[in-house]
Design an enzyme around this catalytic site. Structure first.
Site: not given
Length: 295
Positions: A158-160, A164
């Site tokens: 996921s681009k959670a 990051y």
């Protein structure tokens, strides 16, 4: 790139279904997304007034939210319409767009079952992610200390926002040592990705890239693989050990922000940006430009 802080800029931002003045697009300090990382986002570029692969990004945004166990209260079509409206309102032809969705502030604690899910979309001018002169020579990457997490420990595809955190740490450490970015390994010490981009290598005319089942399978990554295959270039997706980097002649990274960027150095390993990298850079530039409508 402008040095104006992002909370002091002019313009409007789409926020929960309405366009609000840029400076008024604020959330409460006790929002769950801020404290617990319950947020997902996208990074997209518009070229000539058209958002490149916009629908793929909107679909991934909703899919990322589902992996974090929440549902964005807008359909893909509604997100698409909102992004188009944001871009048109901005007056920009070439722009970077940032949709972001997060859990709100009704509950403060690990559990937040009743929190409202919010969505905001902003657009701004963002030139090349790396300095153009440096980019053509190939950027220098450090080797990060942190590893990408095992998919059994985090929703790694996921681009959670929370994923990051170690990317920011790794990029800061790299920049403080004079590098442009850092290459991260996975938890088994295979080559994974950079802090915000996927990585590719070239040896004897064949492209090698890490198998994207342990980190985000970038939309730009997928595009570049398709562009290479159109030219008949073989692309091998596999596990790559760090020591194998000594046998590659070229290296480049891909991402919506980075686009296609040559790499000249990763820690002790050296590469020379050459014809295949340049060809894919040119092919990507041609691919993202809006095509004239047939008469």
């Amino acid at each position: 790139m402008s040095v104006i802080p992002f909370d002091e800029r002019e313009g409007t931002i789409w926020f929960d279904g309405a366009m609000v003045p840029w400076r008024d697009a604020k959330i409460h300090v006790l929002s769950h997304g801020l404290h617990y990382g319950s947020a997902v986002f996208e990074g997209e570029r518009a070229y000539g007034g058209r958002i490149f692969k916009s629908r793929e990004h909107s679909e991934r945004l909703r899919r990322s939210a589902q992996l974090l166990d929440f549902t964005i209260p807008y359909s893909v079509d509604e997100i698409e319409a909102a992004k188009a409206h944001v871009l048109a309102t901005s007056g920009l032809q070439d722009a970077y767009l940032r949709p972001v969705a997060w859990r709100g502030s009704e509950m403060m604690g690990v559990a937040a079952q009743k929190n409202t899910i919010h969505l905001a979309i902003a657009a701004w001018e963002w030139p090349s992610y790396f300095d153009p002169a440096t980019k053509m020579k190939g950027i220098r990457l450090d080797l990060a200390d942190y590893r990408r997490p095992d998919p059994r420990t985090a929703p790694s595809t996921s681009k959670a926002a929370g994923l990051y955190m170690i990317c920011t740490i790794s990029k800061h450490r790299a920049e403080n040592k004079g590098y442009a970015d850092a290459l991260m390994l996975d938890w088994e010490d295979n080559v994974a990705e950079c802090t915000g981009a996927n990585v590719f290598f070239v040896a004897d005319g064949v492209i090698h890239t890490p198998q994207a089942d342990r980190f985000l399978n970038g939309i730009t990554r997928q595009t570049v693989i398709e562009l290479a295959k159109r030219r008949g270039v073989r692309v091998v997706e596999r596990r790559i050990r760090p020591e194998e980097m000594s046998g590659f002649s070229e290296c480049f990274i891909t991402g919506s922000a980075a686009e296609v960027t040559p790499v000249s150095e990763i820690g002790p390993y050296r590469f020379t940006p050459a014809e295949l990298t340049k060809t894919l850079m040119d092919d990507y530039t041609a691919e993202v430009q809006p095509r004239a409508e047939a008469a």
